[in-house]
Design a protein around this motif. Structure first.
Motif, PDB file in Angstrom:
ATOM      1  N   UNK A  89       0.858  -1.190   0.000  1.00 53.32           N
ATOM      2  CA  UNK A  89       0.000   0.000   0.000  1.00 53.32           C
ATOM      3  C   UNK A  89       0.894   1.239   0.000  1.00 53.32           C
ATOM      4  N   UNK A  90       0.609   2.178  -0.888  1.00 56.22           N
ATOM      5  CA  UNK A  90       1.495   3.355  -0.937  1.00 56.22           C
ATOM      6  C   UNK A  90       0.754   4.685  -0.979  1.00 56.22           C
ATOM      7  N   UNK A  91      -0.555   4.669  -0.736  1.00 56.04           N
ATOM      8  CA  UNK A  91      -1.267   5.957  -0.684  1.00 56.04           C
ATOM      9  C   UNK A  91      -0.977   6.607   0.671  1.00 56.04           C
ATOM     10  N   UNK A  92      -0.311   7.749   0.610  1.00 56.09           N
ATOM     11  CA  UNK A  92       0.128   8.396   1.837  1.00 56.09           C
ATOM     12  C   UNK A  92      -1.049   8.742   2.748  1.00 56.09           C
ATOM     13  N   UNK A  93      -2.140   9.245   2.165  1.00 58.75           N
ATOM     14  CA  UNK A  93      -3.256   9.662   3.028  1.00 58.75           C
ATOM     15  C   UNK A  93      -3.870   8.481   3.755  1.00 58.75           C
ATOM     16  N   UNK A  94      -3.933   7.331   3.101  1.00 64.04           N
ATOM     17  CA  UNK A  94      -4.490   6.136   3.745  1.00 64.04           C
ATOM     18  C   UNK A  94      -3.561   5.666   4.870  1.00 64.04           C
ATOM     19  N   UNK A  95      -2.278   5.578   4.557  1.00 63.47           N
ATOM     20  CA  UNK A  95      -1.314   5.091   5.555  1.00 63.47           C
ATOM     21  C   UNK A  95      -1.251   6.010   6.768  1.00 63.47           C
ATOM     22  N   UNK A  96      -1.223   7.317   6.524  1.00 67.06           N
ATOM     23  CA  UNK A  96      -1.125   8.260   7.644  1.00 67.06           C
ATOM     24  C   UNK A  96      -2.412   8.277   8.478  1.00 67.06           C
ATOM     25  N   UNK A  97      -3.542   8.100   7.818  1.00 66.16           N
ATOM     26  CA  UNK A  97      -4.817   8.044   8.543  1.00 66.16           C
ATOM     27  C   UNK A  97      -4.832   6.847   9.490  1.00 66.16           C
ATOM     28  N   UNK A  98      -4.449   5.681   8.969  1.00 65.36           N
ATOM     29  CA  UNK A  98      -4.444   4.456   9.776  1.00 65.36           C
ATOM     30  C   UNK A  98      -3.402   4.565  10.882  1.00 65.36           C
ATOM     31  N   UNK A  99      -2.205   5.014  10.501  1.00 66.19           N
ATOM     32  CA  UNK A  99      -1.074   5.034  11.433  1.00 66.19           C
ATOM     33  C   UNK A  99      -1.363   5.867  12.677  1.00 66.19           C
ATOM     34  N   UNK A 100      -1.979   7.036  12.481  1.00 66.02           N
ATOM     35  CA  UNK A 100      -2.111   7.985  13.583  1.00 66.02           C
ATOM     36  C   UNK A 100      -3.529   8.100  14.134  1.00 66.02           C
ATOM     37  N   UNK A 101      -4.412   7.165  13.786  1.00 69.51           N
ATOM     38  CA  UNK A 101      -5.814   7.413  14.145  1.00 69.51           C
ATOM     39  C   UNK A 101      -6.069   7.420  15.648  1.00 69.51           C
ATOM     40  N   UNK A 102      -5.199   6.802  16.428  1.00 72.92           N
ATOM     41  CA  UNK A 102      -5.386   6.796  17.882  1.00 72.92           C
ATOM     42  C   UNK A 102      -4.832   8.066  18.525  1.00 72.92           C
ATOM     43  N   UNK A 103      -3.819   8.677  17.878  1.00 71.85           N
ATOM     44  CA  UNK A 103      -3.131   9.843  18.443  1.00 71.85           C
ATOM     45  C   UNK A 103      -3.699  11.153  17.907  1.00 71.85           C
ATOM     46  N   UNK A 104      -4.001  11.146  16.622  1.00 72.39           N
ATOM     47  CA  UNK A 104      -4.232  12.397  15.907  1.00 72.39           C
ATOM     48  C   UNK A 104      -2.909  12.883  15.348  1.00 72.39           C
ATOM     49  N   UNK A 105      -2.966  13.637  14.242  1.00 68.57           N
ATOM     50  CA  UNK A 105      -1.718  14.134  13.654  1.00 68.57           C
ATOM     51  C   UNK A 105      -1.936  15.472  12.958  1.00 68.57           C
ATOM     52  N   UNK A 106      -1.031  16.418  13.218  1.00 68.70           N
ATOM     53  CA  UNK A 106      -1.183  17.780  12.679  1.00 68.70           C
ATOM     54  C   UNK A 106      -1.037  17.823  11.160  1.00 68.70           C
ATOM     55  N   UNK A 107      -0.339  16.876  10.583  1.00 71.94           N
ATOM     56  CA  UNK A 107      -0.073  16.929   9.136  1.00 71.94           C
ATOM     57  C   UNK A 107      -1.094  16.175   8.298  1.00 71.94           C
ATOM     58  N   UNK A 108      -2.174  15.709   8.927  1.00 68.76           N
ATOM     59  CA  UNK A 108      -3.171  14.950   8.191  1.00 68.76           C
ATOM     60  C   UNK A 108      -3.833  15.764   7.093  1.00 68.76           C
ATOM     61  N   UNK A 109      -4.141  15.108   6.007  1.00 68.10           N
ATOM     62  CA  UNK A 109      -5.093  15.695   5.074  1.00 68.10           C
ATOM     63  C   UNK A 109      -6.489  15.171   5.445  1.00 68.10           C
ATOM     64  N   UNK A 110      -7.420  15.290   4.511  1.00 70.36           N
ATOM     65  CA  UNK A 110      -8.810  15.012   4.912  1.00 70.36           C
ATOM     66  C   UNK A 110      -9.083  13.559   5.302  1.00 70.36           C
ATOM     67  N   UNK A 111      -8.375  12.604   4.698  1.00 71.15           N
ATOM     68  CA  UNK A 111      -8.643  11.196   5.032  1.00 71.15           C
ATOM     69  C   UNK A 111      -8.389  10.930   6.521  1.00 71.15           C
ATOM     70  N   UNK A 112      -7.260  11.423   7.023  1.00 75.23           N
ATOM     71  CA  UNK A 112      -6.944  11.226   8.434  1.00 75.23           C
ATOM     72  C   UNK A 112      -7.946  11.919   9.349  1.00 75.23           C
ATOM     73  N   UNK A 113      -8.319  13.134   8.952  1.00 74.17           N
ATOM     74  CA  UNK A 113      -9.266  13.898   9.770  1.00 74.17           C
ATOM     75  C   UNK A 113     -10.643  13.248   9.763  1.00 74.17           C
TER      76      UNK A 113
END
Ligand SMILES: [Fe+2]
Length: 177
Positions: A89-113
């Motif tokens: 899997x290499x979609x950054x928005x998907x990976x970052x959303x999954x990776x940080x969903x318990x913490x939250x992350x300032x650099x998220x785009x809309x998928x993470x949010x």
């Protein structure tokens, strides 16, 4: 509502039901917001995968992440993201959303949010049901304002419970003030 849990998922029936409610909410928002198909797919895949290792045991989670410091309950997003990377899997928005969903992350785009909101606002949770349903209904028209409110509510809960805030969570809040 396409997609499914990955073959390596370790989830109870109750957890699967939670995941399905999160995906349903993301699907509803993405349609109301008329997202481009690729972005809607990213939201829905992140929803399916975010808790895929939520019921994995501590040894599994620490082995995958290499993390020895964080509480076990905070590792499943990091671990799932690692597995997804291993699978190609290499979609950054998907990976970052999954990776940080318990913490939250300032650099998220809309998928993470969106995932962070859906995880908290899905209707199966038993607290503040009316307030959370109201917030969920506002997401398509007031995405950023609801996100800020959800971050605030989740941080308030964390502090009230006496739990630690991660640097990622604090940075997210500071980015929204
Ligand atoms: Fe979740």
């Amino acid at each position: 509502m396409k997609g499914d849990l990955p073959s390596w998922a370790i989830v109870s029936e109750k957890r699967r039901a939670h995941i399905e409610r999160v995906v349903a909410l993301l699907d509803e928002w993405s349609q109301k917001m008329q997202l481009p198909a690729a972005e809607a797919d990213a939201w829905i895949d992140a929803g399916w995968w975010h808790d895929a290792l939520r019921d994995a045991d501590e040894t599994t989670l620490r082995t995958i992440t290499g993390n020895v410091d964080l509480p076990t309950g905070m590792l499943h997003g990091l671990a799932a993201a690692e597995r997804l990377v291993d699978e190609g899997e290499n979609r950054r928005d998907v990976l970052e959303a999954v990776r940080w969903h318990t913490f939250g992350h300032a650099d998220w785009d809309r998928a993470g949010r969106a995932l962070y909101m859906a995880d908290f606002l899905e209707p199966g949770r038993h607290f503040m049901q009316a307030d959370r349903a109201f917030l969920a209904s506002l997401v398509p028209e007031a995405f950023d304002a609801v996100f800020r409110q959800v971050v605030r509510m989740r941080i308030e809960w964390t502090v009230r419970e006496g739990k630690a805030l991660t640097v990622e969570t604090v940075a997210l809040w500071n980015s929204l003030r």
